[in-house]
Design a protein around this motif. Structure first.
Motif, PDB file in Angstrom:
ATOM      1  N   ARG A   1      89.525  77.018  76.668  1.00 24.30           N
ATOM      2  CA  ARG A   1      89.354  75.560  76.636  1.00 24.30           C
ATOM      3  C   ARG A   1      87.889  75.169  76.509  1.00 24.30           C
ATOM      4  NH1 ARG A   1      93.355  73.943  81.649  1.00 24.30           N
ATOM      5  NH2 ARG A   1      95.347  74.311  80.593  1.00 24.30           N
ATOM      6  N   LEU A   2      87.041  75.833  77.274  1.00 19.18           N
ATOM      7  CA  LEU A   2      85.615  75.498  77.235  1.00 19.18           C
ATOM      8  C   LEU A   2      85.025  75.718  75.845  1.00 19.18           C
ATOM      9  CD1 LEU A   2      84.431  76.981  80.648  1.00 19.18           C
ATOM     10  CD2 LEU A   2      84.266  74.571  79.977  1.00 19.18           C
ATOM     11  N   ALA A   3      85.443  76.791  75.191  1.00 18.82           N
ATOM     12  CA  ALA A   3      84.842  77.177  73.911  1.00 18.82           C
ATOM     13  C   ALA A   3      85.598  76.642  72.700  1.00 18.82           C
ATOM     14  CB  ALA A   3      84.743  78.703  73.835  1.00 18.82           C
ATOM     15  N   ALA A   4      86.659  75.850  72.916  1.00 16.34           N
ATOM     16  CA  ALA A   4      87.497  75.378  71.813  1.00 16.34           C
ATOM     17  C   ALA A   4      86.756  74.397  70.913  1.00 16.34           C
ATOM     18  CB  ALA A   4      88.759  74.718  72.369  1.00 16.34           C
TER      19      ALA A   4
ATOM     20  N   VAL B   1      80.065  57.896  77.817  1.00 14.60           N
ATOM     21  CA  VAL B   1      80.728  58.802  76.869  1.00 14.60           C
ATOM     22  C   VAL B   1      81.863  59.546  77.562  1.00 14.60           C
ATOM     23  CG1 VAL B   1      80.431  60.794  75.346  1.00 14.60           C
ATOM     24  CG2 VAL B   1      78.631  59.062  75.489  1.00 14.60           C
ATOM     25  N   PHE B   2      81.595  60.050  78.766  1.00 13.31           N
ATOM     26  CA  PHE B   2      82.622  60.814  79.489  1.00 13.31           C
ATOM     27  C   PHE B   2      83.820  59.934  79.850  1.00 13.31           C
ATOM     28  CE2 PHE B   2      80.042  64.681  81.244  1.00 13.31           C
ATOM     29  CZ  PHE B   2      79.662  64.983  79.949  1.00 13.31           C
ATOM     30  N   ALA B   3      83.594  58.639  80.066  1.00 11.22           N
ATOM     31  CA  ALA B   3      84.710  57.735  80.360  1.00 11.22           C
ATOM     32  C   ALA B   3      85.646  57.641  79.161  1.00 11.22           C
ATOM     33  CB  ALA B   3      84.178  56.355  80.734  1.00 11.22           C
ATOM     34  N   VAL B   4      85.074  57.627  77.955  1.00  8.98           N
ATOM     35  CA  VAL B   4      85.902  57.602  76.745  1.00  8.98           C
ATOM     36  C   VAL B   4      86.669  58.916  76.610  1.00  8.98           C
ATOM     37  CG1 VAL B   4      85.905  57.382  74.229  1.00  8.98           C
ATOM     38  CG2 VAL B   4      84.289  56.053  75.591  1.00  8.98           C
TER      39      VAL B   4
ATOM     40  N   GLY C   1      92.514  62.345  70.264  1.00 13.75           N
ATOM     41  CA  GLY C   1      91.297  62.849  70.892  1.00 13.75           C
ATOM     42  C   GLY C   1      90.926  64.263  70.495  1.00 13.75           C
ATOM     43  N   GLU C   2      91.929  65.112  70.291  1.00 12.99           N
ATOM     44  CA  GLU C   2      91.618  66.520  70.024  1.00 12.99           C
ATOM     45  C   GLU C   2      90.972  66.761  68.662  1.00 12.99           C
ATOM     46  OE1 GLU C   2      96.255  66.339  69.691  1.00 12.99           O
ATOM     47  OE2 GLU C   2      94.688  65.397  70.897  1.00 12.99           O
TER      48      GLU C   2
ATOM     49  N   VAL D   1      89.141  67.866  77.543  1.00 11.34           N
ATOM     50  CA  VAL D   1      88.026  67.331  78.328  1.00 11.34           C
ATOM     51  C   VAL D   1      86.957  68.390  78.608  1.00 11.34           C
ATOM     52  CG1 VAL D   1      87.377  66.320  80.546  1.00 11.34           C
ATOM     53  CG2 VAL D   1      89.386  65.462  79.329  1.00 11.34           C
ATOM     54  N   PRO D   2      87.324  69.597  79.099  1.00  9.66           N
ATOM     55  CA  PRO D   2      86.268  70.595  79.361  1.00  9.66           C
ATOM     56  C   PRO D   2      85.476  70.951  78.105  1.00  9.66           C
ATOM     57  CG  PRO D   2      88.327  71.239  80.411  1.00  9.66           C
ATOM     58  CD  PRO D   2      88.652  70.098  79.499  1.00  9.66           C
ATOM     59  N   SER D   3      86.165  71.047  76.964  1.00  9.84           N
ATOM     60  CA  SER D   3      85.495  71.406  75.710  1.00  9.84           C
ATOM     61  C   SER D   3      84.429  70.379  75.352  1.00  9.84           C
ATOM     62  CB  SER D   3      86.518  71.486  74.567  1.00  9.84           C
ATOM     63  OG  SER D   3      87.774  71.946  74.977  1.00  9.84           O
TER      64      SER D   3
END
Length: 292
Positions: free
Chosen positions: A167-170, A230-233, A274-275, A179-181
């Motif tokens: 997920r982090l590296a996606a 930005v993080f809220a979006v 979003g993705e 979200v983590p990505s």
């Protein structure tokens, strides 16, 4: 009679027997509640230190050092190591383990007995690298907190659950992009840096692990919006990831129509999801947030 922390000649790192003896002596039983899985393989420790590109002038912060397996490997290579440990027993024991096995480097080791999610400052020079076997249950929040709180961290290598590593590296468009990505990519260039099997841990987890490398961006994405905006979006977009952005951002914008207006102004299709968006595109949406 030697104790489990007494090194043999040329043997600084903890062997599986050392770790089990030390745990027994301390009355430590790894707990799922804190996501504790201790690395018991010295070759894996060396591999992590090598992959992290730990340098002689680095100040490394380690989160969740446990019994000290990785700590000793880092201390052999870095200028200084600061370990953050929440567990009372482990935090009390680690300095003695370092003193016993690497006495000549003990003065370059510091322990912070605290919850990493609440740490706002560290002793000594600013950290230049983060290297850690992160507890599975808090890996992403801890990683993001450390990157946000300590901008001097240039390079990070974390060992996390394989699914979390993916997920982090996606990249955008991936099924596991989320979200983590996006949030990790705000801070750094992120990539997978290898896989770790289950048998190098005690107790062996029922999932595989992965290494993730993060190299901090020289600057965050260029935007007039704040990181929080930005993080809220991002949070809103993935809270209902099956929905189009027009629908998913309705709550954030105040209505679906307001969300559509912000998306069109940012040059993004209201029918997108979003993705499919980069962190820069999320920033563009944040710049066009409706007045509330």
């Amino acid at each position: 009679m030697t104790s489990p922390t007494d090194p043999q000649p040329q043997d600084v790192l903890l062997a599986p027997g050392d770790i089990r003896e030390l745990a027994t002596a301390l009355g430590v039983r790894p707990t799922k509640q804190r996501g504790q899985n201790f690395v018991i393989d010295a070759n894996t420790v060396r591999r992590i230190v090598r992959t992290a590109d730990v340098r002689p002038d680095d100040v490394v912060v380690e989160v969740g050092p446990g019994l000290g397996s990785l700590t000793l490997g880092l201390l052999e290579s870095a200028d200084r190591v600061v370990a953050v440990e929440i567990d009372d027993v482990l935090a009390a024991a680690l300095p003695a383990t370092v003193e016993a096995r690497l006495p000549e480097r003990a003065g370059r080791f510091s322990l912070v007995h605290a919850d990493a999610l609440r740490v706002t400052e560290l002793p000594g020079p600013p950290p230049t690298a983060l290297v850690a076997n992160l507890p599975y249950n808090v890996a992403v929040p801890v990683l993001l907190h450390m990157l946000e709180r300590f901008p001097s961290i240039e390079r990070t290598l974390v060992m996390v659950q394989a699914e979390v590593a993916d997920r982090l590296a996606a990249d955008p468009g991936s099924k596991v992009y989320g979200v983590p990505s996006v949030k990790a990519n705000w801070y750094a260039e992120v990539k997978r840096a290898g896989a770790i099997g289950r048998n190098v841990f005690w107790p062996a987890p029922n999932v595989d692990s992965g290494l993730v490398s993060l190299v901090r961006r020289a600057e965050p994405p260029a935007t007039t919006a704040t990181r929080q905006q930005v993080f809220a979006v991002v949070d809103a977009a993935f809270a209902q990831r099956r929905k189009t952005l027009r629908a998913a951002l309705a709550g954030w914008a105040g209505s679906a129509a307001a969300a559509e207006a912000a998306l069109v102004a940012a040059g993004i299709s209201p029918q997108a999801r979003g993705e499919s968006l980069t962190v820069e595109e999320f920033a563009a949406i944040a710049e066009h947030a409706p007045a509330r």
